[in-house]
Design a protein around this motif. Structure first.
Motif, PDB file in Angstrom:
ATOM      1  N   HIS A 105       0.947  -1.159  -0.063  1.00 46.84           N
ATOM      2  CA  HIS A 105       0.304  -0.118  -0.088  1.00 46.84           C
ATOM      3  C   HIS A 105       0.650   1.461  -0.152  1.00 46.84           C
ATOM      4  CE1 HIS A 105      -4.270  -1.284   0.306  1.00 46.84           C
ATOM      5  NE2 HIS A 105      -3.583  -2.090   1.436  1.00 46.84           N
ATOM      6  N   LEU A 114       3.377   5.795   7.460  1.00 49.28           N
ATOM      7  CA  LEU A 114       2.159   4.946   7.985  1.00 49.28           C
ATOM      8  C   LEU A 114       1.779   6.189   8.690  1.00 49.28           C
ATOM      9  CD1 LEU A 114       3.626   2.656   7.178  1.00 49.28           C
ATOM     10  CD2 LEU A 114       2.995   1.087   8.396  1.00 49.28           C
ATOM     11  N   LEU A 117      -4.280   7.536   9.588  1.00 50.22           N
ATOM     12  CA  LEU A 117      -5.269   7.746  10.081  1.00 50.22           C
ATOM     13  C   LEU A 117      -4.880   8.739  10.956  1.00 50.22           C
ATOM     14  CD1 LEU A 117      -6.163   4.076  10.222  1.00 50.22           C
ATOM     15  CD2 LEU A 117      -7.275   5.962   9.870  1.00 50.22           C
TER      16      LEU A 117
ATOM     17  N   HIS D 158      -7.851  -2.662   2.924  1.00 54.76           N
ATOM     18  CA  HIS D 158      -7.311  -1.193   2.223  1.00 54.76           C
ATOM     19  C   HIS D 158      -6.494  -0.606   3.265  1.00 54.76           C
ATOM     20  CE1 HIS D 158      -9.588  -0.065   5.329  1.00 54.76           C
ATOM     21  NE2 HIS D 158     -11.312  -0.608   4.898  1.00 54.76           N
ATOM     22  N   LEU D 159      -6.145   0.653   3.121  1.00 51.77           N
ATOM     23  CA  LEU D 159      -4.489   1.321   3.599  1.00 51.77           C
ATOM     24  C   LEU D 159      -5.272   1.546   5.478  1.00 51.77           C
ATOM     25  CD1 LEU D 159      -2.683   2.820   1.561  1.00 51.77           C
ATOM     26  CD2 LEU D 159      -4.223   4.733   2.864  1.00 51.77           C
ATOM     27  N   TRP D 160      -6.446   1.918   5.759  1.00 52.02           N
ATOM     28  CA  TRP D 160      -6.831   2.303   6.773  1.00 52.02           C
ATOM     29  C   TRP D 160      -6.600   0.796   7.734  1.00 52.02           C
ATOM     30  CZ3 TRP D 160     -11.634   5.159   6.116  1.00 52.02           C
ATOM     31  CH2 TRP D 160     -11.429   6.549   5.781  1.00 52.02           C
ATOM     32  N   ILE D 162      -4.653  -1.817   6.920  1.00 53.17           N
ATOM     33  CA  ILE D 162      -3.533  -3.012   7.194  1.00 53.17           C
ATOM     34  C   ILE D 162      -2.793  -1.811   8.904  1.00 53.17           C
ATOM     35  CG2 ILE D 162      -0.492  -2.927   6.167  1.00 53.17           C
ATOM     36  CD1 ILE D 162      -3.492  -5.033   5.624  1.00 53.17           C
ATOM     37  N   GLU D 163      -3.150  -0.295   8.397  1.00 57.00           N
ATOM     38  CA  GLU D 163      -1.906   0.644   8.858  1.00 57.00           C
ATOM     39  C   GLU D 163      -2.482   0.126   9.997  1.00 57.00           C
ATOM     40  OE1 GLU D 163      -1.828   5.216   7.808  1.00 57.00           O
ATOM     41  OE2 GLU D 163      -1.848   5.513  10.018  1.00 57.00           O
TER      42      GLU D 163
END
Lengths: 119, 96, 117, 498
Positions: A105, A114, A117, D158-160, D162-163
């Motif tokens: 990603h 990372l 969020l 999705h990105l979120w 996994i993060e």
């Protein structure tokens, strides 16, 4: 006074250092596993008895179970460590499989990238 | 640089604290069966396991006998991790 | 010291309180309905549009802006948002660092709680 | 009680997890529609029945179940007192509703069998943690629970997701490492792993030697309940996870965390004197959670911060340490499970229909989804502590406990009241920006979610009202658990015998 405990806690401290300072995700995972290894070493060391023998009833002790019980090291921490090692391996496996996707990603393993969020 | 030094310092502080605690709280190395002579679980297992379970390897009798439930839990952890990894690495996305 | 709270006795027990709240809400609703019935209705096209100080307001502007509405609260707690809210950067090593700091603080607090310090 | 109910309650979900991949294989091979869903439903219902059957027995005395017939200090024992039973009750109720909700919600995803298997493992891990009477076994089941949570957060990949999963994994594993370290300290000191046995010996140890072990446990569990310096992972995880998983986390996993604090701090260490620490942490948690929730733009993130804030109330209640305070805290964790699960389910319904949870992209949905909107209003009022809903009853008990405590207790109550007002403020913001106001034109065709998805939410909404209008029911529910916390001797005798 023996250095076992000191080395175990040094491993924990080293792992913590790795977790707070390093940026690479793989290194963080290594740090985690170093912490658990330190704790395992501590756990094993607790069960040691000076001049102890392994907790296996060999032929020499077949008829001398009292003598065996008086000399053998604690078997419980060894069993606990067995369990705990499996658990830490499981966490490791999951972490690495997540790292694969993180790389897909984000194109990097740098944890400072990372940070999508946040709000 | 300054920030990293602060972090390093925190990690070292926690490590040192644990180091002191280990020597202060735990019985010193090689002193099994601790202060509670003959009532420590490990000691009781050493005395009773050969006759109770018949296994020569006491660790085995702990893993599969006295603490078999932990081993069951351990197997479940392994299963969880396998399912988790399979899930993360599965093929395909949304079915739609 | 009370061993346990008792909800219920006396006039203001939860059931009576709830019933009276519902009753009053119902009465208020009836009042609104009645006022709609009694009042003369003379809608003109001008009245049906939204306006402020004689100027039309576009519908997109009539949406309640929660951000704006709560700005006084944010102003009161500005130091919080500057020094603590801003720390929520989403950076992993920061999270771990806070765990360690928290651990150090907890040691002190626990020692105090257990009467050691 | 169903025979062997304690072990069945742990074993059934784990068995279900083992069985589900096989069922899914058969489903694909023989084209049986909905086989996974039916099997999950059967297992969940069985689990609920088993746990509910334990509850009456555990209410009055400790149910001790020796595994493999090994007596406690040597073997592992399951020890279920009223506190464990209450926690298990909350967990399985939330779990069952989340499963029903997931049947529809997850219909569109691939790899659902993994999802159900992991959810079962999470459920089994939670029940295992609350039922066990052995401190190392506690750790093992805590890890089952944690690993299943890490994987579930990453389910969407999705990105979120996994993060969030990576952050949760690193921080969470650090936490469980601390718990393991605490267990090592206890084993080294006492030479035993049965909690009741450790409690017997606790008096022989100087308080000085308990500081670090207790701190290790507090850090580990604090990460799980997200008390303030350890709360950073939670909003990410809740935002990244699929909505039913967030619902389960906020209902069941949070309950496990609170259970663990009550069990470890109050029962195992018998350290009620640490209460003031919990009050301070609770107040900070409460305020930080509420103030952060106020500025969020994402609905799920807002709910996550409000969950942190609610956890603060529970910690304050527990920390005050009076009968009233502990009852209030336990009642509040029950209520929190009810309305937080409800709210996450409703937000999930919105996401399921609209596809986003950004508040500035939503608006005016109450005409499209009147039932959802009404239940969201109900849940918001409950969480803000407006009478006559359940949140008011438990918050009222915590306020009273603060006043009863006197001195600093007044300050505690005042802060709790202010935070309650803030809660109302940010939920009004959420409500107004999702359901009121101008509706963006592309949302004109949004419909109410299917009935099967709204049904579990309705059950919870009804519970919100019932426990608000009849709060005595809730008090009766938590009172045995509160007595179990203070009756240390009863626990020891119940587990170790005579």
């Amino acid at each position: 006074m023996s250095i076992n405990y000191a080395v175990a806690m040094m491993l924990v401290g080293l792992g913590l250092y790795c977790l707070v300072v390093k940026r690479n995700l793989i290194k963080l995972v290594i740090g985690l596993s170093v912490i658990t290894d330190g704790i395992h070493l501590l756990l094993i060391s607790i069960g040691y008895r000076s001049g102890g023998i392994p907790p296996i009833v060999t032929s020499a002790y077949m008829d001398n179970l009292e003598g065996f019980a008086a000399r053998a090291v604690d078997p419980v921490p060894q069993a606990l460590v067995l369990t705990s090692i499996v658990i830490s391996v499981c966490v490791l496996a999951l972490a690495l499989s997540l790292a694969i996707y993180a790389y897909r990603h984000y194109g990097t393993l740098d944890v400072r990238k990372l940070r999508r969020l946040r709000e | 640089m300054n920030r990293e030094f602060l972090r390093l310092l925190t990690a070292v502080a926690v490590g040192l604290l644990l180091l002191v605690a280990v020597y202060a709280v735990l019985p010193s190395f090689g002193e099994f069966p601790q202060s509670r002579e003959n009532t420590a679980v490990g000691q009781r297992i050493l005395e009773e396991a050969p006759s109770q379970t018949g296994a020569t390897n006491v660790v085995t009798s702990v893993v599969w006998g006295y603490r078999g439930y932990d081993t069951f839990g351990e197997a479940t952890v392994l299963f969880t991790a396998v399912v988790g990894v399979l899930m993360v690495l599965r093929a395909g996305g949304r079915r739609e | 010291m009370a061993d346990s709270v008792v909800f219920g006795p006396g006039f203001w027990g939860p059931i009576i309180a709830t019933a009276s709240m519902l009753l009053i809400a119902g009465a208020g609703y009836l009042l609104i309905l009645a006022s709609r019935r009694i009042s003369p209705r003379r809608p003109t096209s001008e009245k049906l549009t939204t306006y402020a100080c004689g100027e039309d307001v576009s519908p997109s502007q009539t949406r309640p802006d929660a951000e704006f509405f709560f700005s006084p609260i944010r102003r009161v707690f500005r130091p919080f948002y500057r020094y603590i809210g801003a720390k929520h950067t989403g950076e992993l090593s920061l999270y771990v660092w806070w765990v360690l700091i928290g651990a150090l603080v907890l040691v002190v607090l626990t020692a105090h709680g257990l009467g050691v310090l | 009680m169903i025979p062997h109910a304690p072990i069945l309650a742990v074993f059934l979900p784990l068995l279900a997890a083992f069985v589900l991949p096989l069922v899914s294989l058969l489903e694909r091979r023989y084209k049986i529609p909905l086989a996974k869903e039916w099997v999950s439903a059967i297992f969940v219902i069985a689990e609920v029945m088993v746990v509910f059957s334990v509850f009456p027995d555990a209410k009055s005395s400790v149910v001790a179940y020796q595994l493999g017939g090994w007596a406690p200090p040597l073997g592992i024992v399951l020890a279920i007192d009223a506190l464990s039973a209450l926690a298990a009750l909350i967990i399985v109720t939330v779990g069952a509703l989340v499963f029903i909700y997931s049947f529809i919600y997850m219909r569109r995803e691939s790899g659902v069998e993994h999802y159900y298997a992991l959810l079962f493992l999470l459920l089994g891990g939670c029940v295992g943690v609350v039922f066990t009477g052995d401190i190392f076994n506690f750790y093992v089941f805590f890890e089952i629970m944690s690993i299943a949570s890490y994987a579930l957060v990453a389910f969407r990949r999705h990105l979120w997701g996994i993060e969030a999963a990576i952050k949760y994994l690193i921080v969470g594993s650090l936490g469980t490492s601390f718990i393991l370290l605490g267990i090592v300290f206890l084993y080294g000191r006492f030479g035993t792993l049965t909690m009741a046995n450790i409690m017997e010996l606790m008096g022989q140890v100087a308080a000085r030697d308990l500081v670090i072990p207790l701190t290790c446990f507090l850090v580990g569990i604090g990460i799980k309940v997200a008390m303030v310096p350890f709360h950073f992972w939670l909003p990410d995880a809740y935002q990244g996870a699929p909505s039913p998983v967030s619902a389960f986390f906020s209902g069941a996993t949070a309950t496990v965390g609170v259970y663990a604090i009550a069990r470890i701090v109050y029962v195992l260490f018998g350290a009620a004197s640490v209460g003031s620490l919990l009050v301070v942490l609770g107040l900070i948690t409460m305020v930080v959670g509420a103030l952060m929730a106020l500025v969020q733009r994402d609905l799920k993130r807002l709910l996550a911060y409000s969950g942190i804030s609610q956890m603060g109330y529970v910690l304050v209640g527990l920390g005050l340490g009076t009968a009233l305070g502990i009852q209030g805290a336990l009642f509040h964790i029950f209520n929190n499970a009810v309305y937080k699960t409800l709210l996450f389910m409703l937000v999930g319904a919105v996401i399921w229909r609209v596809g986003t949870s950004r508040m500035d992209e939503l608006g005016g949905l109450w005409k499209n989804m009147p039932i959802t909107a009404f239940m969201f209003l109900l849940g918001s009022l409950a969480i803000a502590g407006i009478p006559p809903l359940n949140g008011f009853a438990s918050k009222w008990m915590i306020y009273l406990a603060g006043i009863e405590y006197g001195g600093w207790g007044y300050v505690v109550t005042a802060i709790a009241l202010i935070v309650s007002a803030l809660t109302l403020a940010y939920f009004l913001k959420a409500l107004s920006s999702v359901f009121l106001g101008q509706r963006p034109s592309h949302l004109a065709n949004v419909k109410e979610p299917p009935a099967a998805m709204l049904l579990p939410a309705m059950v919870l909404a009804v519970l919100c009202v019932v426990f608000g209008v009849l709060p005595q029911l809730g008090v009766d529910l938590v009172e045995p658990a509160q007595r179990a916390i203070s009756d240390l001797n009863g626990y020891i005798v119940g587990v170790m015998g005579g």
